[in-house]
Design a protein around this motif. Structure first.
Motif, PDB file in Angstrom:
ATOM      1  N   HIS A  26       0.820  -1.279  -0.166  1.00  0.00           N
ATOM      2  CA  HIS A  26      -0.016  -0.063   0.092  1.00  0.00           C
ATOM      3  C   HIS A  26       0.669   1.226  -0.061  1.00  0.00           C
TER       4      HIS A  26
ATOM      5  N   ILE B 243       4.192  -0.141   3.532  1.00  0.00           N
ATOM      6  CA  ILE B 243       2.943  -0.636   4.338  1.00  0.00           C
ATOM      7  C   ILE B 243       2.701  -1.747   3.504  1.00  0.00           C
TER       8      ILE B 243
ATOM      9  N   GLN C   2      -0.084  -5.234   3.048  1.00  0.00           N
ATOM     10  CA  GLN C   2      -1.407  -5.789   3.797  1.00  0.00           C
ATOM     11  C   GLN C   2      -1.053  -7.380   3.953  1.00  0.00           C
TER      12      GLN C   2
ATOM     13  N   TYR D 144      -2.490  -4.872   8.694  1.00  0.00           N
ATOM     14  CA  TYR D 144      -1.681  -3.777   8.061  1.00  0.00           C
ATOM     15  C   TYR D 144      -0.130  -3.763   8.657  1.00  0.00           C
TER      16      TYR D 144
ATOM     17  N   ARG E  46       2.268  -3.436  13.487  1.00  0.00           N
ATOM     18  CA  ARG E  46       0.908  -4.043  12.741  1.00  0.00           C
ATOM     19  C   ARG E  46      -0.268  -3.126  13.533  1.00  0.00           C
TER      20      ARG E  46
ATOM     21  N   LEU F 294      -5.957   0.463   7.695  1.00  0.00           N
ATOM     22  CA  LEU F 294      -5.106   0.995   6.750  1.00  0.00           C
ATOM     23  C   LEU F 294      -4.765   2.498   7.031  1.00  0.00           C
TER      24      LEU F 294
ATOM     25  N   ALA G 154      -2.327   2.792   9.788  1.00  0.00           N
ATOM     26  CA  ALA G 154      -0.958   2.401   9.595  1.00  0.00           C
ATOM     27  C   ALA G 154      -0.449   3.700   8.786  1.00  0.00           C
TER      28      ALA G 154
END
Length: 399
Positions: free
Chosen positions: A13, A20, A22, A31, A42, A46, A49
């Motif tokens: 991501h 980042i 997933q 995440y 973690r 999202l 994160a």
């Protein structure tokens, strides 16, 4: 958050540091913020994160890599310390600077010289002062005595470690009268001032000790019958040569005992009717001229020799202390509790002199005292007639 291992096959991501990824959709915190080499964290969403990744990126940009090495436990400790400092209006940086200064001071104290070595060098310097005529040999004896006790108490410490509390404890260990404790405090202060001048310490710990209050009291003086009895004993053949001049200089010139015992015939000027007290023999290290009154002149004349025949030594001999002690006993002193008062000859002179002249400023010049000392000790009212009788006493040969 616990650090987990991740595979690069997972969906990405964010492709810049910190990345980042997933993880498995079945995970409760799928995440992963990959901030290696500083660790991985973690998050459940999202958004959380991304927020954490942005924080880490900004932190590295603003503060460098060192800030990212800050362990979580250290962060918690720093936060706690900041909270404790907040009521005092101080920051973590203030506390750190203060403690570093403290540690540097402690290190400097530990690196300073031992008290025992400093005491040895101080005594050597005092001995040099005596050799130059700038310090009284009798005072040196007293200094060595006090420094011996100081060495026993504090000699193993580094001089930089000695505090006002140490000095106070040392003073409190002396069960002595206030005057004696004041003298001890003064000697300690001279030692630490010497140490400061040598660069061994940056301050005098004695300054933290308040000056000891000495209760005011009337000084002891001799009554006229006691003066006459003492003079009569000093005129005896066994005492006259060793004692009489010393007694006369104390009674009718007000010289201090140490000044009289170091007085030389060359300092006594009968023609000018003046005694010169040299600075090196004076307690205050200042020279002065003391006038010779009629009473004193009558006792000095029979014993004075022409200038060319005068001894170069002091007016008293090495045998003087023994003769002086026996003379006082013969006059009734130091018998059955009738103890000889300290500096009584000097106090007798000043008290009777004031009753006649009533001029404290002039008495200060004669005695080498400050107005405060004269005002403090010589307050006893004495009838002028008694003072006149005191100064009318003469040597039998001059009558």
């Amino acid at each position: 958050m616990p650090v987990v291992k991740s595979s690069h096959k997972h969906k990405l991501h964010r492709d810049r540091w910190p990345k980042i990824r997933q993880l498995s959709a079945a995970s409760r915190s799928p995440y992963l913020v990959d901030a290696r080499p500083y660790g991985r964290e973690r998050f459940r969403t999202l958004g959380e994160a991304r927020t954490r990744a942005d924080q880490l990126a900004a932190q590295r940009s603003q503060q460098g890599h060192e800030a990212l090495d800050f362990a979580t436990a250290d962060r918690v400790m720093a936060s706690s310390c900041i909270a404790r400092l907040r009521p005092f209006g101080k920051s973590l940086a203030d506390a750190t600077s203060f403690y570093i200064d403290h540690l540097n001071t402690q290190a400097a104290r530990q690196a300073s010289r031992l008290m025992g070595d400093c005491i040895d060098e101080f005594i050597v310097s005092r001995e040099a002062d005596v050799a130059r005529g700038e310090f009284d040999p009798k005072s040196l004896v007293q200094t060595k005595f006090r420094m011996k006790h100081l060495r026993l108490a504090l000699g193993a410490l580094h001089i930089g470690e000695v505090t006002g509390a140490h000095v106070r404890s040392f003073l409190d260990s002396h069960n002595a009268a206030p005057g004696t404790r004041t003298a001890i405090r003064a000697q300690l202060s001279k030692f630490f001032n010497h140490a400061k001048a040598q660069g061994w310490i940056d301050h005098n710990p004695t300054a933290a000790i308040p000056k000891i209050k000495i209760p005011r009291h009337e000084v002891s003086i001799l009554s006229l019958p006691e003066v006459e009895q003492l003079v009569a004993c000093a005129l005896r053949p066994e005492f006259v040569k060793e004692v009489l001049v010393y007694l006369a200089c104390g009674l009718w010139a007000g010289l201090r005992p140490a000044e009289t015992s170091q007085l030389r015939w060359e300092d006594i000027h009968l023609d000018a009717r003046s005694i010169f007290v040299r600075a090196e023999t004076s307690k205050v290290r200042e020279s002065r001229h003391v006038p010779i009154n009629d009473a004193l002149l009558s006792f000095l004349k029979p014993h004075a020799k022409p200038r060319g025949q005068q001894s170069r030594g002091p007016i008293v001999s090495a045998k003087f202390p023994g003769y002086w002690r026996r003379c006082k006993i013969a006059a009734g002193w130091n018998v059955d509790g009738h103890n000889w008062p300290s500096d009584v000859l000097r106090h007798t002179f000043a008290s009777y002199w004031l009753s006649v002249h009533a001029n404290r400023a002039e008495l200060c010049e004669i005695m080498g005292n400050t107005p405060q000392v004269v005002s403090r000790f010589y307050r006893r009212p004495i009838l002028p007639a008694l003072g006149t009788r005191f100064f009318s006493i003469r040597h039998p040969e001059s009558r």
